[in-house]
Motif scaffolding. Structure first.
Motif, PDB file in Angstrom:
ATOM      1  N   GLY A 178       8.222   1.427   2.048  1.00 48.25           N
ATOM      2  CA  GLY A 178       8.121   2.632   2.867  1.00 48.25           C
ATOM      3  C   GLY A 178       6.848   3.424   2.662  1.00 48.25           C
ATOM      4  N   VAL A 179       6.158   3.195   1.538  1.00 41.14           N
ATOM      5  CA  VAL A 179       4.926   3.951   1.265  1.00 41.14           C
ATOM      6  C   VAL A 179       3.743   3.013   1.017  1.00 41.14           C
ATOM      7  N   PHE A 180       3.909   2.063   0.113  1.00 41.16           N
ATOM      8  CA  PHE A 180       2.764   1.238  -0.269  1.00 41.16           C
ATOM      9  C   PHE A 180       2.287   0.356   0.878  1.00 41.16           C
ATOM     10  N   GLU A 181       3.204  -0.277   1.583  1.00 40.82           N
ATOM     11  CA  GLU A 181       2.791  -1.110   2.717  1.00 40.82           C
ATOM     12  C   GLU A 181       2.173  -0.261   3.831  1.00 40.82           C
ATOM     13  N   PRO A 182       2.750   0.890   4.215  1.00 37.86           N
ATOM     14  CA  PRO A 182       2.068   1.745   5.189  1.00 37.86           C
ATOM     15  C   PRO A 182       0.700   2.231   4.706  1.00 37.86           C
ATOM     16  N   TYR A 183       0.561   2.473   3.408  1.00 39.44           N
ATOM     17  CA  TYR A 183      -0.753   2.827   2.855  1.00 39.44           C
ATOM     18  C   TYR A 183      -1.755   1.703   3.087  1.00 39.44           C
ATOM     19  N   LEU A 184      -1.332   0.454   2.866  1.00 37.37           N
ATOM     20  CA  LEU A 184      -2.220  -0.683   3.080  1.00 37.37           C
ATOM     21  C   LEU A 184      -2.642  -0.773   4.546  1.00 37.37           C
ATOM     22  N   ARG A 185      -1.749  -0.410   5.459  1.00 31.16           N
ATOM     23  CA  ARG A 185      -2.117  -0.434   6.886  1.00 31.16           C
ATOM     24  C   ARG A 185      -3.204   0.584   7.179  1.00 31.16           C
ATOM     25  N   VAL A 186      -3.099   1.758   6.582  1.00 34.53           N
ATOM     26  CA  VAL A 186      -4.141   2.766   6.766  1.00 34.53           C
ATOM     27  C   VAL A 186      -5.463   2.252   6.201  1.00 34.53           C
ATOM     28  N   VAL A 187      -5.412   1.705   5.005  1.00 36.03           N
ATOM     29  CA  VAL A 187      -6.622   1.195   4.356  1.00 36.03           C
ATOM     30  C   VAL A 187      -7.260   0.088   5.191  1.00 36.03           C
ATOM     31  N   ARG A 188      -6.441  -0.807   5.725  1.00 38.47           N
ATOM     32  CA  ARG A 188      -6.982  -1.902   6.526  1.00 38.47           C
ATOM     33  C   ARG A 188      -7.646  -1.383   7.799  1.00 38.47           C
TER      34      ARG A 188
END
Length: 465
Positions: free
Chosen positions: A222-232
């Motif tokens: 819920g947080v780490f994967e969405p963070y990776l999407r922002v970073v990408r």
């Protein structure tokens, strides 16, 4: 001073990152840089920060492993945890707030469109985006982090403390989105965001979630994967350089942790009382060799963090997979299943992220991730990894080899250190999905790096499962 989070009733005890007791006074420290030269890295490996990073990574990792239980019909029931599941779409309030915070941070990209001038890497408009983040980070924390977390410990000392919980959270949050000076992003920045989440954990921000695995799954999905999407999106928008990368001999130009949690998603199912499996795979899990099939990766990236990361590599790199990602390609030939890959990823994270000066040099230390010596830490081995750091006469000497026991997670990560980069090359087997190139690409005499085989990369002929 600190109290461990209570485990869920009936669940075996595994190391869990501590939470601070709000009734006990705590002195915050504004995080500062401590790793200035290569010899500072062995000191880091004996700190409380290193211990806590390891505990938190293993805590999240184990939570992502599939679970098995006995149903009413007496048969085994298997539960898996995927991207897009309720852990992401129906999270508790603390996770939902962080999702909204990430969405707001991402929206700043629209206010800082990339510069149109000729530039292959590192679009200068990233500095404008980062400036927006710096200017607004205080308001972001006030809007999306609970007041009791931001005001933790305030008013308990006469005259007040010079540093606050917000100071420590700010340092790690800002550190999680790349460098505006170097226009790059890498595993050190990813590590900083993990520390941001670890700080929130220590300050009790996730107490609204169910302990024993559920809240950890929400943190990852819920947080780490969405963070990776922002970073990408940042990487694609501003063509950010890889930071601290080993180039073609690295696992990934920008990320590491999704390979840990993603391989955990596919390991053999366990009960809540069992330790993490070190071999085997979930029944009907994707085969490791399928990472080379772009169409299959496109399907699985919607469900699995490992394949999501492979999918992003396919988005930004062209050509044969074995050529631009040889380490991941070699790992895909392992026959002992995702459990062995997961175990190896933990070891590699310890060696190639936490033990490398270019990666950890910018990590700051405060009170929540402390530079203080862990009293139970063993002195790091004098390996090639440790000797291969930038030297300086101004840095502090490595800690003496005193008696002590390793941190709770160290037994999982300790391994014979490799001889250098590239980190590992798995054996080429006849069942590998692609044939080995007949000749390696030419290089200047004496420039070809030594290739070593990591113990975990040796595959057997046993099928996974």
């Amino acid at each position: 001073m600190q109290a461990p989070r209570s485990p869920q009733p009936g669940v075996a005890s595994f190391p869990v990152l501590e939470t601070l007791d709000p009734s006990v006074q705590h002195a915050f420290i504004k995080p500062i840089k401590q790793i200035n030269d290569g010899p500072d890295v062995p000191k880091f490996l004996t700190t409380k920060a290193y211990r806590d990073i390891g505990i938190f990574v293993l805590q999240l990792n184990r939570a992502m492993c599939p679970r098995k239980s006995v149903g009413d019909d007496g048969k085994d029931k298997i539960q898996t945890f995927q991207i897009g599941s309720e852990y992401e779409t129906q999270p508790v309030e603390s996770i939902r707030k962080l999702q909204h915070m990430l969405a707001k941070i991402e929206s700043y990209i629209d206010e800082a469109p990339p510069d149109q001038g000729p530039r292959r890497f590192g679009n200068i408009s990233f500095r404008k985006w980062y400036q927006f983040l710096e200017e607004r980070v205080e308001d972001l924390l006030k809007e999306f982090i609970p007041d009791n977390v931001l005001t933790f410990g305030l008013g308990r000392e006469p005259g007040g403390s010079q540093a606050t919980a917000a100071d420590e959270l700010t340092a790690y949050l800002l550190g999680g989105f790349g460098s505006p000076q170097r226009l790059d992003y890498g595993t050190g920045h990813e590590l900083s965001f993990l520390a941001f989440l670890g700080c929130l954990w220590k300050l009790g921000a996730f107490q609204d979630g169910r302990p024993g695995g559920d809240i950890e799954r929400s943190i990852v999905l819920g947080v780490f994967e969405p963070y990776l999407r922002v970073v990408r999106r940042l990487i694609l928008t501003y063509t950010l350089e890889p930071a601290g990368s080993h180039g073609v001999w690295g696992l990934d130009d920008h990320s590491f942790q999704p390979y840990i949690y993603g391989s955990a998603q596919l390991t053999r199912a366990i009960t809540d009382s069992e330790p993490m499996p070190i071999e085997g795979s979930l029944f009907r899990a994707p085969k490791p060799a399928q990472v080379v099939k772009a169409e299959y990766v496109e399907q699985e990236r919607k469900r699995n963090l490992y394949f999501s990361s492979i999918g992003f590599i396919n988005d930004v790199k062209k050509g044969p997979f074995w050529e631009h990602s040889p380490i991941l390609f070699d790992i895909s030939g392992i026959k002992d299943g995702w459990g062995k890959i997961n175990k190896g990823m933990i070891k590699m994270f310890n060696a190639e992220v936490l033990s490398k000066f270019p990666v950890v040099q910018h990590f700051p230390f405060g009170s929540l991730f402390s530079w203080e010596q862990d009293p139970d830490a063993a002195a790091p081995l004098n390996t090639v990894h440790m000797a291969n750091q930038p030297a300086s006469v101004t840095s502090m000497p490595p800690p003496s080899a005193s008696a002590g026991t390793a941190a709770p997670w160290a037994q999982t990560t300790s391994m014979p250190q490799p001889a250098g980069i590239p980190y590992s090359r798995a054996q080429w087997g006849p069942a590998h999905p692609l044939p080995r190139p007949s000749q390696p690409r030419a290089s200047a005499p004496g420039r070809e790096p030594a290739i070593t085989q990591a113990p975990w990369a040796k595959s057997s002929n046993r099928p996974s499962g």
